[in-house]
Each structure stands twice: as C-alpha cells, then as structure tokens.
Design an enzyme around this catalytic site. Structure first.
Site, PDB file in Angstrom:
ATOM      1  N   HIS A 139     -86.664   6.420 -32.414  1.00 47.41           N
ATOM      2  CA  HIS A 139     -86.911   7.492 -33.448  1.00 47.41           C
ATOM      3  C   HIS A 139     -88.568   8.725 -32.081  1.00 47.41           C
ATOM      4  O   HIS A 139     -87.974   9.767 -32.068  1.00 47.41           O
ATOM      5  CB  HIS A 139     -87.174   8.342 -34.748  1.00 47.41           C
ATOM      6  CG  HIS A 139     -85.888   7.587 -35.476  1.00 47.41           C
ATOM      7  ND1 HIS A 139     -84.685   8.405 -35.423  1.00 47.41           N
ATOM      8  CD2 HIS A 139     -86.001   6.850 -36.151  1.00 47.41           C
ATOM      9  CE1 HIS A 139     -83.563   7.272 -36.017  1.00 47.41           C
ATOM     10  NE2 HIS A 139     -84.402   6.464 -36.802  1.00 47.41           N
ATOM     11  N   ASP A 150     -78.235  12.930 -30.860  1.00 51.11           N
ATOM     12  CA  ASP A 150     -77.716  11.307 -32.162  1.00 51.11           C
ATOM     13  C   ASP A 150     -78.212  10.628 -31.273  1.00 51.11           C
ATOM     14  O   ASP A 150     -77.972  10.369 -30.110  1.00 51.11           O
ATOM     15  CB  ASP A 150     -76.361  11.873 -33.016  1.00 51.11           C
ATOM     16  CG  ASP A 150     -75.970  10.368 -33.778  1.00 51.11           C
ATOM     17  OD1 ASP A 150     -76.768  10.165 -34.299  1.00 51.11           O
ATOM     18  OD2 ASP A 150     -74.853   9.869 -34.043  1.00 51.11           O
ATOM     19  N   LEU A 172     -89.063  31.502 -26.020  1.00 48.22           N
ATOM     20  CA  LEU A 172     -87.545  30.494 -26.658  1.00 48.22           C
ATOM     21  C   LEU A 172     -88.340  30.664 -28.147  1.00 48.22           C
ATOM     22  O   LEU A 172     -89.193  30.347 -29.043  1.00 48.22           O
ATOM     23  CB  LEU A 172     -88.273  29.100 -26.125  1.00 48.22           C
ATOM     24  CG  LEU A 172     -88.025  28.221 -26.736  1.00 48.22           C
ATOM     25  CD1 LEU A 172     -85.827  28.259 -26.170  1.00 48.22           C
ATOM     26  CD2 LEU A 172     -87.212  26.686 -26.585  1.00 48.22           C
TER      27      LEU A 172
HETATM   28  C1  IPE Z   1     -76.493  14.129 -37.656  1.00 47.22           C
HETATM   29  O1  IPE Z   1     -77.102  12.381 -37.451  1.00 47.22           O
HETATM   30  C2  IPE Z   1     -77.818  14.360 -38.121  1.00 47.22           C
HETATM   31  C3  IPE Z   1     -78.584  14.621 -37.322  1.00 47.22           C
HETATM   32  C4  IPE Z   1     -78.477  13.678 -36.001  1.00 47.22           C
HETATM   33  C5  IPE Z   1     -80.302  14.721 -37.558  1.00 47.22           C
HETATM   34  P1  IPE Z   1     -76.087  11.872 -37.859  1.00 47.22           P
HETATM   35  O2  IPE Z   1     -76.681   9.858 -37.203  1.00 47.22           O
HETATM   36  O3  IPE Z   1     -76.789  11.174 -39.570  1.00 47.22           O
HETATM   37  O4  IPE Z   1     -75.159  11.697 -38.477  1.00 47.22           O
HETATM   38  P2  IPE Z   1     -73.269  10.261 -39.008  1.00 47.22           P
HETATM   39  O5  IPE Z   1     -73.580  10.298 -40.127  1.00 47.22           O
HETATM   40  O6  IPE Z   1     -73.030   9.581 -37.950  1.00 47.22           O
HETATM   41  O7  IPE Z   1     -71.965  12.210 -39.185  1.00 47.22           O
HETATM   42  C1  IPE Z   2     -80.170  10.760 -34.740  1.00 50.25           C
HETATM   43  O1  IPE Z   2     -80.049   9.161 -33.978  1.00 50.25           O
HETATM   44  C2  IPE Z   2     -81.076  10.940 -35.101  1.00 50.25           C
HETATM   45  C3  IPE Z   2     -81.348  11.025 -36.877  1.00 50.25           C
HETATM   46  C4  IPE Z   2     -80.601  11.066 -37.140  1.00 50.25           C
HETATM   47  C5  IPE Z   2     -82.547  11.581 -37.488  1.00 50.25           C
HETATM   48  P1  IPE Z   2     -79.376   8.180 -35.523  1.00 50.25           P
HETATM   49  O2  IPE Z   2     -80.453   7.128 -35.983  1.00 50.25           O
HETATM   50  O3  IPE Z   2     -78.602   8.939 -35.739  1.00 50.25           O
HETATM   51  O4  IPE Z   2     -79.099   6.659 -34.127  1.00 50.25           O
HETATM   52  P2  IPE Z   2     -77.549   6.143 -34.281  1.00 50.25           P
HETATM   53  O5  IPE Z   2     -76.392   7.165 -34.869  1.00 50.25           O
HETATM   54  O6  IPE Z   2     -77.634   5.575 -35.829  1.00 50.25           O
HETATM   55  O7  IPE Z   2     -77.868   5.224 -33.057  1.00 50.25           O
HETATM   56 MG    MG Z   3     -76.474   9.168 -35.664  1.00 46.08          MG
END
Ligand code: IPE
Ligand code: IPE
Ligand code: MG
Length: 254
Positions: free
Chosen positions: A41, A24, A135
């Site tokens: 990303h 995240d 792995l």
């Molecule tokens: C969790 O992250 C899902 C992934 C990393 C794929 P999110 O960014 O979607 O989670 P929330 O919305 O902050 O809980």
């Molecule tokens: C995690 O990073 C990737 C996915 C959930 C696909 P985020 O896109 O949630 O990044 P933040 O949390 O908004 O910074």
């Molecule tokens: Mg996120």
C-alpha cells in the site's frame, strides 16, 4: 509502443476526458517480495503520484481513483487502520503540491464512517483546492457503486415524500443528478490493475459506456509508461454507444 500523440498519424490523439482506476494488487506485490501487505500500500502511493502527474501533463480533465471500497472494511483491522492513516498522511503531504498544479481534489464515498481527523483533513483539502481549474482528482474512499445509487434514490424519495416531485417525473437524468460526480463527464476509460477482470462495486452507473482496460501489472508497478499504454489502447477503440460502426465513425468525425 508508439507515443500517445502519434497513434493515429495525421490525427490528434483521442484522449479520454475522464479516467477511472481500480488500483489493485498492492498486497500481492508486497507478498511476492516477502513483505507485509501494507508495504505494498505504501509503495502504491508512488504510482498515484506518477499517474496524477501524467494526467496533468496530458491535460486529462478528470481522474477518479478507487482507494478504499465499502467492502474493504472487512479486512483485518490493522490493515484497515494502516490504509486510513496512509490516506490521511498522503492528503497532508500532497495537497500543497496538488494545489500548485491547479488540481482540484474531491473525495467521494460515505464520510460518516471515517475518523474525525480524516474528515477534517478531507474538508480542508477540498476547500483549499476548490477553485482550481486543472485536473479534477476524485478519490473514492468508503465508496461503493451500489451505495451511490441508493443515496441518489433516497434523495428522490425525500422529494417525493415532501410533495415536490411526482414519481412519474423521475427519469435517468434526475436519478443521475444525485450520484457522485454528476457534474463531471462519465469515465471514458476504466483501468484495473492487478489481473482481475471485475468492477468490484466501483462506479456502477457511471461506467455504463466506459472502455474497460484490464492489466496484470500490479498497482505499485504501474508507472507513467504503463499509463501511456492504456491511453494508447483507448485511442484505438471505436466507441459506438449502441450505433453501427459506420454511424459511430461519422459521429467521431463530426
Ligand atoms: C477493489 O479492490 C477496491 C480497491 C482497489 C480500493 P479489491 O481488492 O477490494 O477487490 P476484490 O475483493 O478483489 O474484488
Ligand atoms: C488494492 O490492493 C488496495 C486496496 C484494495 C485498498 P489490494 O490490497 O487489494 O492488493 P491485492 O489485490 O490483495 O494484491
Ligand atoms: Mg485486491
């Protein structure tokens, strides 16, 4: 920061067999640089590479990465499609190298909602690496912990309806057998980057006794050194599984 292998002097380091990661913080990483979220990303792919390499060199058995949740479909359509294209391109580009490192690839989550091209690439990548004994790399895409439990329950319900299963015979083991990753050890170490302390519908059942590690580091900044820090933290935990500290110590020494 001590090296992982020297944490407990005189004892071999305690490595997790299975690490599960919520990757995240990509969007915030990009936005803090004045760039679109999708730039984060793309940068996050480098961290995936670093952590996979690190798992291979440490001899960790299983790595499960949360790439796209069942709730992430709610994001703007352009972000969703860039994420899907990035996943497709990464599979295409990385599978050869993964195969060379004897990595076995597995994708968990609902497949029906994915584009046909992505589904084909997933099938090809899994088939190509299926006999690898290094792995086990599991990627959760269109995955939700609740979805996983519902799928497992539906399997049992089908057997009951077919008359091959007595409802009274249903136990934890039979439900667990229908879950994703049922054939693998459950995650010992859960890592979430990006500063939030939540599970966000990742492996709900499988995380029952995992050690939970939360770090503010945003996913694109999470490198081999940051991963080693998480491993060092894990090595210092006492896992008790409901027992007393003294019992757990005897168990660990056994
Ligand atoms: C969790 O992250 C899902 C992934 C990393 C794929 P999110 O960014 O979607 O989670 P929330 O919305 O902050 O809980
Ligand atoms: C995690 O990073 C990737 C996915 C959930 C696909 P985020 O896109 O949630 O990044 P933040 O949390 O908004 O910074
Ligand atoms: Mg996120």
């Amino acid at each position: 920061m001590p090296a992982v292998s020297t944490i407990q002097s005189g004892e071999p380091a305690r490595l997790p067999r299975h690490v599960a990661i919520v990757m995240d913080g990509n969007g915030r990483w990009a936005q803090s640089r004045g760039r679109p979220r999708t730039f984060g990303h793309k940068a996050g792919v480098g961290s995936v590479r670093a952590v996979v390499e690190s798992c291979v060199s440490h001899g960790i058995e299983v790595l499960t990465l949360f790439a796209f949740s069942s709730e992430n479909w709610q994001r703007p359509q352009t972000e969703v499609s860039i994420l899907m294209n990035l996943f497709l391109a990464s599979l295409r580009h990385e599978v050869k190298r993964l195969h060379e490192h004897r990595v076995r690839l597995r994708i968990i989550g609902g497949r029906d909602a994915l584009a046909p091209k992505l589904r084909e690439q997933i099938a090809t990548s899994e088939a190509q690496t299926k006999d690898n004994t290094g792995l086990q790399l599991c990627i959760a895409t269109n995955y939700g912990g609740r979805w996983d439990i519902v799928e497992a329950a539906r399997r049992l319900a089908r057997d009951v309806a077919a008359g091959t299963l007595d409802p009274e015979a249903i136990d934890q083991a039979s439900l667990e057998a229908g879950l994703s990753l049922a054939d693998l050890p459950s995650p010992d170490l859960f890592i979430r980057t990006g500063g939030e302390s939540r599970i966000s519908n990742f492996l709900l059942w499988q995380l029952a006794y995992s050690e939970l590690y939360f770090t503010d580091t945003l996913w694109p900044d999470f490198d081999a050194a940051a991963f080693d820090e998480a491993l060092a933290w894990f090595a210092g935990r006492q896992r008790r599984f409901g027992q007393t500290p003294a019992q757990a110590q005897r168990l660990a020494g056994a």
